[in-house]
Design an enzyme around this catalytic site. Structure first.
Site, PDB file in Angstrom:
ATOM      1  CD  GLU A   1      -4.782   8.055  10.168  1.00  0.00           C
ATOM      2  OE1 GLU A   1      -4.203   8.668   9.245  1.00  0.00           O
ATOM      3  OE2 GLU A   1      -4.214   7.207  10.870  1.00  0.00           O
TER       4      GLU A   1
ATOM      5  CG  ASP B   1     -10.293  -4.387  12.975  1.00  0.00           C
ATOM      6  OD1 ASP B   1     -10.556  -4.180  14.170  1.00  0.00           O
ATOM      7  OD2 ASP B   1      -9.139  -4.336  12.515  1.00  0.00           O
TER       8      ASP B   1
ATOM      9  CG  ASP C   1      -5.665  -1.642   9.392  1.00  0.00           C
ATOM     10  OD1 ASP C   1      -5.286  -2.637   8.751  1.00  0.00           O
ATOM     11  OD2 ASP C   1      -5.609  -1.581  10.639  1.00  0.00           O
TER      12      ASP C   1
ATOM     13  CG  PHE D   1       4.197   5.045   3.445  1.00  0.00           C
ATOM     14  CD1 PHE D   1       3.773   3.737   3.531  1.00  0.00           C
ATOM     15  CD2 PHE D   1       5.050   5.523   4.427  1.00  0.00           C
ATOM     16  CE1 PHE D   1       4.184   2.916   4.560  1.00  0.00           C
ATOM     17  CE2 PHE D   1       5.480   4.712   5.462  1.00  0.00           C
ATOM     18  CZ  PHE D   1       5.043   3.404   5.537  1.00  0.00           C
TER      19      PHE D   1
ATOM     20  CB  ALA E   1      -0.911   0.004   1.222  1.00  0.00           C
TER      21      ALA E   1
END
Length: 570
Positions: A444, A439, A459, A372, A370
């Site tokens: 953010e 989950d 995530d 950044f 993934a």
């Protein structure tokens, strides 16, 4: 008495002579071999002068590796020689058993290589089929992105609406983020990847161009060619360093590339066919690399574009992890399994032990990479607790599970009392339900944009665990609030039609990944089933509250100066 003493001395002497003869008999063959070896080496013959047997090769390799590591600066002088254990080379093994094992190992290794080649050829044929369909004009994915719903325009972007201002805010140089580990000493090509404020954006590496394109409304634009180029970089860029990511229950690695880009690597822990056992709690489930890949593609098909680009990659654990890492804790956890596969387990809160080791075949392992997001020193992010966060307790329930009017309380709490934040939570709820992801404890946003911006879907590794079960509790935010964006509502209806079937679109999109197929057919079919359930919940909401109160019109977006108008708290 004298005769008895003489007899005892005689017996002792006979015993000593016998012992001496036995010792000489044992030593004689070895002395002969040594003499023969020295004579052959003195004569300059072509015989092997190695002092070890074939079964001892792994130990010699380990010693050489240990000596090389000891000579390397930055490494400790002493290493355990059992870092890479060869379990087949036990003292009680004989030469015959070694020979048989070598034959078996060679056959298994050749079989694995053939399987990898066949898998690669199969994936290549699948990708060629997708390209052929696109050329012939029969691509569903291409037709979807040509639909008017996927061509809506953003409001005009001011300097406040873009994450970075190239001219004034920042000089884009990798070291500006304080990432000293990106620096490659003695790298001749270093200057090629050293963008400065004076350079044009086209000269920047793709990961940096991705960062520059982030704005108040999206992580990347719909048809941005940089995303495709960045996905290729994730698969092909040379890995220059590897380190463990701190925190988390499971092992994740930070990989740095030759062009200074970085990505989060989640290694394969389960096969695609393995379902989460029914007795597993959601918080004790494994994270799946293929779920991260599939989540990126699903997010793009839903037109949210809130998941950073993710690509699958086949990584050589020896050359691309162990040999390039400077993380001593990670390096020390490598070993060779009884099946002669390279394994490692790293350090983390739960699943980091020899019992949960990650093993290659023999040293190849799948994983998701993934890209950044911008470094926190350049673009701060704010972490928010999800209002519908689960209790993460085996017996206790969260407040939203026992209070049917919980949403009314949320709508009166900032930032959910105005703007689009509550509607973004509904988007995330639908996204998680289609994947079966339970989950989602935090999310953010970028601090620069305040409360008037999208939420980032990070995530996603615990999605796609069960295809045979639809977890309706994930949809509770939607059933309690009965709110949805009009753009989301219309796209869901579009993806439920046969010509734009969600499972077919996902299958076509995922075939572009190097590790295709990413999802097995039952998971693809489960998404169609869950999409129908979402539309049924929304239909019930419309019937109960009326269309204008349920479906919020976001297609006629106002400029960012008018974002203060309240929507979610009606």
């Amino acid at each position: 008495m004298i005769l008895f003493r003489k007899f005892r001395v005689l017996i002792l002497m006979v015993f000593l002579v016998a012992c001496t003869m036995h010792i000489m008999i044992d030593l004689l063959p070895k002395l002969e071999k040594r003499a023969a070896g020295s004579s052959s080496s003195a004569g300059g013959g072509g015989g092997c002068s190695c002092a070890h047997t074939p079964g001892e090769e792994p130990r010699s390799w380990a010693k050489q590796r240990a000596r090389a590591a000891a000579a390397e600066p930055g490494w400790p002088n002493k290493h355990s020689l059992r870092l890479l254990q060869d379990f087949s080379n036990e003292p009680n093994s004989n030469l015959t058993s070694h020979s048989r094992e070598k034959v078996t190992e060679r056959a298994e290794s050749e079989k694995r290589v053939r399987q990898l080649q066949l898998g690669s050829e199969k994936r290549g044929l699948m990708r060629d089929t997708v390209k052929q369909r696109a050329v012939q004009g029969s691509s569903r994915l291409k037709a979807l992105y040509e639909h008017p719903l996927y061509k809506t325009d953003l409001p005009h972007l001011s300097e406040d609406d873009t994450l970075f201002n190239l001219n004034n805010d920042i000089r884009f140089y990798p070291k500006a983020a304080g990432q000293q580990e990106w620096h490659n000493e003695g790298n001749v090509e270093e200057e090629e990847y050293s963008p400065t404020g004076e350079a044009t954006a086209e000269s920047y590496p793709n990961w940096l161009r991705f960062h520059i394109g982030i704005n108040r409304y999206e992580l990347y634009s719909r048809h941005n060619p940089i995303i495709g180029a960045l996905l290729k970089d994730l698969v092909s860029q040379k890995i220059t360093s590897v380190a463990m990511k701190s925190g988390g229950t499971q092992l994740k690695l930070i990989m740095s590339f030759q062009n200074y880009g970085q990505a989060l690597f989640k290694p394969m822990k389960q096969t695609r066919e393995q379902e989460t056992p029914p007795d597993f709690f959601y918080f004790s489930d494994f994270e799946r690399h293929n779920a991260e890949i599939a989540a990126f593609h699903l997010d793009r098909i839903l037109d949210f574009r809130r998941v950073p680009p993710v690509a699958g990659r086949l990584v050589n654990m020896t050359r691309e992890i162990r040999d390039v890492t400077r993380d001593k804790k990670l390096w020390r956890t490598f070993f060779v399994s009884p099946a002669n596969n390279i394994c490692f387990y790293g350090e983390c809160s739960y699943y980091c032990s020899t019992e949960h080791a990650l093993c290659g075949k023999p040293d190849q392992i799948e994983g998701s990479l993934a890209a950044f997001l911008p470094d926190l020193a350049l673009a701060k992010r704010k972490t928010w607790r999800n209002p519908w966060r689960r209790s993460y307790h085996k017996r206790k329930k969260a407040e939203w599970e026992v209070d049917p009017d919980y949403c009314d309380e949320v709508k009166q709490t900032p930032p959910y009392d105005r703007g689009t934040r509550l509607l973004d939570i509904m988007d995330m709820t639908i996204f998680d339900f289609l994947m079966g992801n339970m989950d989602r404890h935090h999310y953010e946003t970028f601090e620069k944009f305040g409360n008037e911006t999208f939420i980032i879907h990070l995530d996603n590794g615990r999605g796609f665990g069960k295809h045979s079960h639809d977890e309706m509790s994930i949809l509770v935010p939607l059933t309690q609030c009965c709110r949805v964006k009009r753009s989301t509502y219309l796209r869901l209806q579009l993806l439920a039609k046969e010509e734009f079937k969600l499972s077919s679109l996902m299958e076509e999109s995922l075939l572009q990944d190097q590790l295709a197929p990413i999802l097995i057919q039952p998971h693809l079919e489960a998404m169609d089933r869950r999409l129908r359930l979402v539309l049924r919940v929304l239909a019930d909401c419309v019937e109960k509250e009326g269309f204008p109160l349920v479906v919020e019109n976001d297609l006629d977006r106002q400029p960012s100066s008018h974002h203060h108008q309240a929507h979610g708290g009606r």
